[in-house]
Design an enzyme around this catalytic site. Structure first.
Site: not given
Ligand code: GAR
Length: 322
Positions: A112, A15-16, A176, A110, A93-95, A148
């Site tokens: 990525h 959770g950063s 970043a 999101n 991390m879920r679809i 994505d």
């Protein structure tokens, strides 16, 4: 300052990135606030951090493989309860099921860890190293049903060092990400509060009505119906005019009684504008969260009818009768 956009953050682990949003939102001029943190793993370390920061946490049980639908229903309820305007997937991390994506269309972002469209899915850093890329990076994009694959809102490049491993690269990409995500989110939520964006949106709606032209009314953007000479204004955009703090659409109410009733019932939405209020124009605030644009379109149409010449309203009435 205008009301802040309400943001819910979904995580699966550390959770950063969520923390980066929480700390960014502590700045008094940040245009968003984090109102809920949730995810698919009740033991995710990030949830404890959010709780310690006084944020509402919905600790949902990890969905077993046959319980995914139920999980997303519960998540949706938690999001609605929080009155979130936006949902951020920050290492979630879920679809996401298609109906959930649809329900939050244009309001779910999101982060990525690659320069999309390169390296969708998992193991992005190993892929960048295997391809001998010289730069890696991160992307913030809107979530669509294509994994994505939604429109990119922002990216940051991160140089790859000769002795990088997937882990060392991931660590720098995270730094970043912590810069990119709060900045892109701030821009994205502010966009809908900007006078230019609001004017474009009103213009799109107003111009779907017959014989509408835009013209300034005492320095404000306005919309008229009817010919050049005989035309009448039916909508005016007041952008913090006459010392008011709001951006509001002025449309014709049926008169002072209706105006007073609407303002009393929904003081966050309606107010009586300076000068124009005296002749029955009511102000509909557009610089708020969750503006209902169908409602705005209804008002535009109603106001258009009061100003349109008979020959046009007759046509519409005839069409409505069918
Ligand atoms: C981040 O690097 C994020 O880009 C990635 O997970 C990490 C979460 O870290 N997301 C994905 O890979 C999504 N496909 P965090 O929990 O410390 O924010």
């Amino acid at each position: 300052m205008a009301e802040r956009a309400r943001v819910a953050v979904l995580i699966s682990g550390r959770g950063s990135n969520m923390a980066a949003l929480v700390y960014a939102a502590k700045a008094t001029d940040c245009p968003f606030e984090v109102v809920l943190v949730s995810g698919d793993r009740p033991e995710a370390p990030g949830l404890a951090l959010a709780e310690a920061e006084g944020i509402v946490v919905a600790r949902l049980a990890s969905p077993a493989s046959n319980q995914k639908r139920r999980f997303f229903e519960e998540l949706d309820q938690a999001l609605r309860r929080s009155s979130a305007d936006f949902v951020i997937l920050a290492g979630f991390m879920r679809i996401i099921p298609d109906d959930f994506v649809e329900a939050w269309s244009g309001r779910m972002l999101n982060i990525h860890p690659s320069l999309l469209p390169k390296y969708r899915g998992l193991v992005t850093h190993a892929a960048a190293l295997a391809a001998e890329d010289t730069v890696a990076g991160c992307t913030v994009h809107l979530v669509t049903s294509e994994l994505d694959g939604g429109p990119v809102l922002g990216q940051t490049e991160v140089a790859i060092l000769p002795d990088d491993t997937p882990e060392t690269l991931a660590e720098r990409v995270r730094i970043a990400e912590h810069q990119l995500l709060p900045r892109v989110l701030a821009d994205y939520v502010s966009r809908e509060r900007s006078p230019e964006w609001i004017e474009r949106r009103v213009d799109e709606l107003a111009c779907t009505l017959p014989e509408v032209t835009s013209r300034t009314a005492h320095g404000s953007p306005g919309w008229r119906v009817g010919g050049d000479k005989a035309g009448k204004f039916f909508a005016i955009l007041s952008v913090r005019h006459h010392g008011e703090e709001a951006i509001a659409l002025l449309v014709k109410s049926s008169g002072q009684d209706e105006m007073a009733a609407l303002i009393e019932a929904e003081p966050d939405i309606y107010y009586r504008p300076a000068y124009y209020g005296a002749s029955g124009w009511i102000a509909l605030r557009l610089d708020r969260s969750q503006v209902d644009w169908d409602h705005v379109a209804d008002w535009l149409q109603r106001s258009w009818r009061t100003a349109a010449p008979k020959r046009l309203t007759k046509l519409i009435d005839a069409a409505d009768a069918f």
